[in-house]
Design an enzyme around this catalytic site. Structure first.
Site, mmCIF file in Angstrom:
data_model
loop_
_atom_site.group_PDB
_atom_site.id
_atom_site.type_symbol
_atom_site.label_atom_id
_atom_site.label_comp_id
_atom_site.label_asym_id
_atom_site.label_seq_id
_atom_site.Cartn_x
_atom_site.Cartn_y
_atom_site.Cartn_z
ATOM 1 N N ALA A 75 9.658 -10.893 15.726
ATOM 2 C CA ALA A 75 9.827 -9.936 16.816
ATOM 3 C C ALA A 75 8.886 -10.346 17.949
ATOM 4 O O ALA A 75 7.876 -11.013 17.712
ATOM 5 C CB ALA A 75 9.472 -8.546 16.322
ATOM 6 N N GLY A 120 10.691 -11.478 11.687
ATOM 7 C CA GLY A 120 12.097 -11.207 12.005
ATOM 8 C C GLY A 120 12.947 -12.465 12.025
ATOM 9 O O GLY A 120 14.168 -12.397 11.817
ATOM 10 N N GLU A 123 13.879 -13.031 8.522
ATOM 11 C CA GLU A 123 14.798 -11.948 8.138
ATOM 12 C C GLU A 123 16.189 -12.156 8.730
ATOM 13 O O GLU A 123 17.206 -11.889 8.084
ATOM 14 C CB GLU A 123 14.204 -10.613 8.591
ATOM 15 N N GLU A 143 3.913 -10.217 8.672
ATOM 16 C CA GLU A 143 3.690 -8.909 9.310
ATOM 17 C C GLU A 143 2.342 -8.285 8.947
ATOM 18 O O GLU A 143 1.743 -7.576 9.760
ATOM 19 C CB GLU A 143 4.823 -7.936 8.933
#
Ligand code: HXC
Length: 270
Positions: A75, A120, A123, A143
């Site tokens: 992200a 992300g 992911e 994270e």
């Protein structure tokens, strides 16, 4: 197929494959909100252009990142720094929606990873049907370094791919792993020495799929995804429905006819 001009994506049709490149190389292709919205808009266009016979304008998508350093480094941390819990919930929900849309497309999506696939990025790659990667790629869910937890599906899909113990170790430590280890634990499907070889293989896989029944491939994808996590008996029931429905399709008639006639099938896609 014509696409709108995307701020953060480059899109190119190559044979039966659609090459989709996340294009923010200066920020390691970090997933700003705009990237997520552009990916949604891309899927809107692919879906809208379904041909009336039920066939699809492309037979597979290759998802990758620009610049050779990163697939996606997660992200956009700068953007996230301005978020509170409500904005974070909305962002995470929008990314979840995106992963579910990728999984419900009736065509395969291959993640082609060269460089960092972190947070992300890892992911997003895991929401694709499978991951091709170069030897130089690396993966991780870092994270915890930010006081965060995965929000783009990693808590669910990483353990589906590598098992809960490995997923926990990777998520608790934020440890970055190279492709060789990612392949060994089942996160990466195939490793390639160079990016050129990886993209050639991804295109070749999609051309292989393009020669098969579009209906059968779509049914296989939806059945495998539906069966994930179900009790065995329920998964088998889903397979039974899918298998029996195939007998009502023109593609099955054509595939069986061509086999018996010793011909190459020409699938109508319905
Ligand atoms: C915003 C990022 C970024 C990110 C890199 N950049 N990752 N910007 N968000 N996730 C920017 C840097 O700020 C820098 O910009 C430029 O890209 C190059 O990065 P460097 O750090 O200088 O490069 P390098 O030393 O090679 O290190 C690369 C890296 C590192 C290992 C990828 O940048 C890194 O650790 N990035 C963060 C990875 C991460 O924690 N991802 C998880 C985020 S949380 P400038 O302007 O300085 O040149 C997440 C949750 C998802 O993903 C949930 C969604 C719902």
């Amino acid at each position: 197929m014509n696409f709108p001009a995307f701020e953060t994506l480059a899109v190119e049709q190559q044979g039966n494959a659609l090459l989709v490149t996340i294009n923010r190389p200066k920020a390691m292709n970090a997933l700003a909100l705009q990237v997520v919205e552009d990916l949604h808009a891309l899927l809107d266009t692919v879906t809208e252009h379904a041909r009336p016979d039920g066939g699809w304008p492309v037979r597979g998508i290759i998802l990758t990142g620009a610049g050779g350093k990163a697939f996606v480094a997660g992200a956009d941390i700068r953007e996230m720094s301005a978020m509170g819990p409500d904005a974070a919930a909305a962002y995470s929900a929008r990314t979840h929606e995106l992963t579910l849309r990728l999984e419900s497309l009736p065509i395969p999506v291959i993640a082609a990873v060269d460089g960092f696939a972190l947070g992300g990025g890892c992911e997003l790659a895991m929401a694709c049907d499978f991951i091709y990667a170069t030897e130089a790629a690396s993966f991780g869910q870092p994270e915890v370094n930010l006081g965060l937890v995965p929000g783009f599906g990693g808590s669910v899909r990483l353990q589906q791919l590598v098992g809960p113990a490995r997923a926990k170790e990777l998520i608790y430590t934020g440890r970055r792993i190279r492709t060789a280890e990612a392949e060994r634990i089942g996160l990466v499907h195939t490793v390639f020495p160079t990016a050129t070889e990886m993209y050639d293989a991804a295109r070749s896989t999609i051309e292989d799929v393009a020669a098969k029944s579009p209906v059968a491939v779509a049914n296989a994808k939806s059945t495998i995804n539906a069966a994930l996590g179900l009790p065995t008996a329920d998964g088998l029931a889903a397979e039974n429905r899918s298998f029996s429905q195939a007998f009502g399709t023109e593609d099955m008639q054509e595939g069986v006819r061509a086999f018996l006639a010793k011909e190459t099938p020409s699938f109508p896609g319905k």
